[in-house]
Design a protein around this motif. Structure first.
Motif, PDB file in Angstrom:
ATOM      1  N   GLU A  41     -69.787  75.913 -51.491  1.00 30.70           N
ATOM      2  CA  GLU A  41     -68.413  76.389 -51.318  1.00 30.70           C
ATOM      3  C   GLU A  41     -68.151  76.962 -49.931  1.00 30.70           C
ATOM      4  N   ILE A  42     -69.200  77.301 -49.202  1.00 24.19           N
ATOM      5  CA  ILE A  42     -69.036  77.859 -47.858  1.00 24.19           C
ATOM      6  C   ILE A  42     -69.122  76.717 -46.854  1.00 24.19           C
ATOM      7  N   THR A  58     -70.350  87.137 -52.589  1.00 26.94           N
ATOM      8  CA  THR A  58     -71.446  86.423 -53.245  1.00 26.94           C
ATOM      9  C   THR A  58     -72.616  86.228 -52.291  1.00 26.94           C
ATOM     10  N   VAL A  59     -72.326  85.844 -51.044  1.00 24.46           N
ATOM     11  CA  VAL A  59     -73.394  85.670 -50.050  1.00 24.46           C
ATOM     12  C   VAL A  59     -74.074  87.008 -49.778  1.00 24.46           C
ATOM     13  N   THR A  66     -60.262  84.126 -52.403  1.00 25.14           N
ATOM     14  CA  THR A  66     -61.431  83.268 -52.633  1.00 25.14           C
ATOM     15  C   THR A  66     -62.454  83.417 -51.506  1.00 25.14           C
ATOM     16  N   ASN A  67     -61.982  83.542 -50.262  1.00 28.84           N
ATOM     17  CA  ASN A  67     -62.919  83.753 -49.154  1.00 28.84           C
ATOM     18  C   ASN A  67     -63.647  85.087 -49.291  1.00 28.84           C
ATOM     19  N   GLN A 110     -64.316  86.635 -52.100  1.00 25.91           N
ATOM     20  CA  GLN A 110     -65.278  86.498 -53.195  1.00 25.91           C
ATOM     21  C   GLN A 110     -66.519  85.732 -52.738  1.00 25.91           C
ATOM     22  N   ARG A 111     -66.336  84.699 -51.934  1.00 28.41           N
ATOM     23  CA  ARG A 111     -67.482  83.947 -51.423  1.00 28.41           C
ATOM     24  C   ARG A 111     -68.347  84.820 -50.519  1.00 28.41           C
ATOM     25  N   ASN A 152     -75.545  79.211 -49.512  1.00 28.30           N
ATOM     26  CA  ASN A 152     -74.329  78.408 -49.442  1.00 28.30           C
ATOM     27  C   ASN A 152     -73.436  78.523 -50.659  1.00 28.30           C
ATOM     28  N   VAL A 153     -73.828  79.197 -51.678  1.00 30.19           N
ATOM     29  CA  VAL A 153     -73.020  79.394 -52.882  1.00 30.19           C
ATOM     30  C   VAL A 153     -72.494  78.067 -53.420  1.00 30.19           C
TER      31      VAL A 153
END
Length: 150
Positions: free
Chosen positions: A110-111, A60-61, A53-54, A56-57, A106-107
């Motif tokens: 989630e961040i 995304t950023v 998950t980290n 993927q985040r 910040n998505v």
């Protein structure tokens, strides 16, 4: 002819005599075993899920920053004018600004704060500030020292 009623009577009588108890449900020992197995599998899978998950985040950023840069570059070509894209890393989460558009990186919350750090220059002498990129009318990065072709 008397055999059939006698057999029926014996079958009915035997079924009443030997009632079978239904063993429905689970014993406590079986339930503890299942819970233990689920706990072990969760302990094995949780760290890798967190890393996934980290990752993927972070992707995304990175994609949002890349899209903002590409949009600013396309806007410079479209307008035939200089466009400056500014990365504000003082605020948390960091933001990207171009042509008045402010985009948080910040998505959707989630961040966690303090996990994103932006830097554009990284020692590059062609960038005037460490927080901005300027595109010229052709979509190229504008430099202070233009390259001379001999």
């Amino acid at each position: 002819m008397k055999v059939q009623p006698l057999l029926n009577h014996l079958l009915i009588h035997d079924s009443r005599k030997y009632k079978t108890q239904s063993n429905q449900g689970f014993t406590l020992l079986e339930m503890l075993g299942v819970v233990l197995i689920i706990g072990i599998l969760t302990a094995i899978a949780a760290p890798s899920w967190n890393a996934f998950t980290n990752g993927q985040r972070l992707k995304t950023v990175n994609n949002r920053v890349f899209q903002a840069i590409k949009t600013a570059q396309a806007e410079a070509k479209r307008k035939k004018d200089d466009v400056t894209i500014t990365f504000d890393s003082v605020v948390d989460p960091p933001t990207v600004t171009y042509n008045g558009n402010v985009e948080k990186l910040n998505v959707s919350g989630e961040i966690k704060s303090g996990t994103i750090k932006l830097s554009t220059g990284a020692g590059d002498t062609t960038v005037t500030k460490d927080t901005e990129i300027i595109f010229d009318y052709q979509g190229n990065i504008k430099t202070d020292n233009p390259v001379q072709v001999l």
